[in-house]
Design a protein around this motif. Sequence first.
Motif, PDB file in Angstrom:
ATOM      1  N   LYS A 139      33.425  43.294  -9.594  1.00  0.00           N
ATOM      2  CA  LYS A 139      33.976  43.980 -10.772  1.00  0.00           C
ATOM      3  C   LYS A 139      35.317  43.384 -11.173  1.00  0.00           C
ATOM      4  O   LYS A 139      35.656  43.335 -12.343  1.00  0.00           O
ATOM      5  CB  LYS A 139      34.156  45.473 -10.496  1.00  0.00           C
ATOM      6  N   GLN A 140      36.089  42.952 -10.202  1.00  0.00           N
ATOM      7  CA  GLN A 140      37.416  42.416 -10.479  1.00  0.00           C
ATOM      8  C   GLN A 140      37.349  41.019 -11.100  1.00  0.00           C
ATOM      9  O   GLN A 140      38.011  40.760 -12.093  1.00  0.00           O
ATOM     10  CB  GLN A 140      38.245  42.357  -9.185  1.00  0.00           C
ATOM     11  N   VAL A 141      36.589  40.119 -10.490  1.00  0.00           N
ATOM     12  CA  VAL A 141      36.488  38.738 -10.977  1.00  0.00           C
ATOM     13  C   VAL A 141      35.045  38.267 -10.761  1.00  0.00           C
ATOM     14  O   VAL A 141      34.729  37.619  -9.774  1.00  0.00           O
ATOM     15  CB  VAL A 141      37.482  37.789 -10.266  1.00  0.00           C
ATOM     16  N   ALA A 169      42.569  38.568  -9.259  1.00  0.00           N
ATOM     17  CA  ALA A 169      42.351  39.723 -10.148  1.00  0.00           C
ATOM     18  C   ALA A 169      43.676  40.250 -10.689  1.00  0.00           C
ATOM     19  O   ALA A 169      43.883  41.449 -10.802  1.00  0.00           O
ATOM     20  CB  ALA A 169      41.553  40.818  -9.454  1.00  0.00           C
ATOM     21  N   TYR A 170      44.580  39.324 -10.986  1.00  0.00           N
ATOM     22  CA  TYR A 170      45.876  39.627 -11.599  1.00  0.00           C
ATOM     23  C   TYR A 170      46.783  40.481 -10.717  1.00  0.00           C
ATOM     24  O   TYR A 170      47.665  41.172 -11.199  1.00  0.00           O
ATOM     25  CB  TYR A 170      45.701  40.284 -12.979  1.00  0.00           C
ATOM     26  N   LYS A 228      43.015  40.328   1.362  1.00  0.00           N
ATOM     27  CA  LYS A 228      43.535  39.833   0.076  1.00  0.00           C
ATOM     28  C   LYS A 228      44.519  38.693   0.335  1.00  0.00           C
ATOM     29  O   LYS A 228      44.465  37.649  -0.318  1.00  0.00           O
ATOM     30  CB  LYS A 228      44.240  40.939  -0.706  1.00  0.00           C
ATOM     31  N   LEU A 229      45.421  38.890   1.294  1.00  0.00           N
ATOM     32  CA  LEU A 229      46.414  37.875   1.618  1.00  0.00           C
ATOM     33  C   LEU A 229      45.744  36.618   2.188  1.00  0.00           C
ATOM     34  O   LEU A 229      46.155  35.497   1.886  1.00  0.00           O
ATOM     35  CB  LEU A 229      47.449  38.430   2.599  1.00  0.00           C
ATOM     36  N   GLN A 230      44.709  36.801   2.965  1.00  0.00           N
ATOM     37  CA  GLN A 230      43.974  35.664   3.524  1.00  0.00           C
ATOM     38  C   GLN A 230      43.425  34.789   2.402  1.00  0.00           C
ATOM     39  O   GLN A 230      43.560  33.558   2.441  1.00  0.00           O
ATOM     40  CB  GLN A 230      42.838  36.191   4.404  1.00  0.00           C
ATOM     41  N   PHE A 231      42.821  35.401   1.392  1.00  0.00           N
ATOM     42  CA  PHE A 231      42.280  34.640   0.269  1.00  0.00           C
ATOM     43  C   PHE A 231      43.410  34.010  -0.550  1.00  0.00           C
ATOM     44  O   PHE A 231      43.335  32.841  -0.939  1.00  0.00           O
ATOM     45  CB  PHE A 231      41.393  35.525  -0.613  1.00  0.00           C
ATOM     46  N   GLN A 232      44.453  34.774  -0.788  1.00  0.00           N
ATOM     47  CA  GLN A 232      45.601  34.259  -1.542  1.00  0.00           C
ATOM     48  C   GLN A 232      46.209  33.043  -0.836  1.00  0.00           C
ATOM     49  O   GLN A 232      46.519  32.029  -1.473  1.00  0.00           O
ATOM     50  CB  GLN A 232      46.643  35.369  -1.701  1.00  0.00           C
ATOM     51  N   ASN A 233      46.354  33.118   0.472  1.00  0.00           N
ATOM     52  CA  ASN A 233      46.897  31.998   1.249  1.00  0.00           C
ATOM     53  C   ASN A 233      45.977  30.778   1.178  1.00  0.00           C
ATOM     54  O   ASN A 233      46.448  29.636   1.122  1.00  0.00           O
ATOM     55  CB  ASN A 233      47.136  32.394   2.699  1.00  0.00           C
TER      56      ASN A 233
END
Length: 135
Positions: A24-26, A119-120, A62-67
Amino acid sequence: MSEKYCNECGTSYGVELHHIISRKQVKPLEDCKHVFVYLCYKHHRDHKTGVHFNRKLYLKYKLQFQNYLESHFLKEFLTREEIKEVLEIKDKPLDRLLSSLILHKGKYAREDVIFKCMAYKKVTEEDFLELEEEK
């Protein structure tokens, strides 16, 4: 078919695929293997310990993916092919992902791509400080 294990506790019982960034987010990232993590029922759906209810666990992934994004998108501006190579997604989803981003001399700004993939909502140090204050 290889057996899947919970990324948190290692069990192979009742393991489910969790999308770190939800469809839903992306939606263009729904088949991106870098937004997947395998979790057992307890760590995926349980109302106390599951990633959907436990903010610390939610932020961890979330941080794992962002990193991952930050460590693989190394240049300030990225070509479409560089983005595709890191995300490992097909052309149509990639086109949908990039469609709202502004081109800068034929390239996409690294921060815009990461922000869109997240997702902003990027994970910040303040997010973790809030968790500490809640204790």
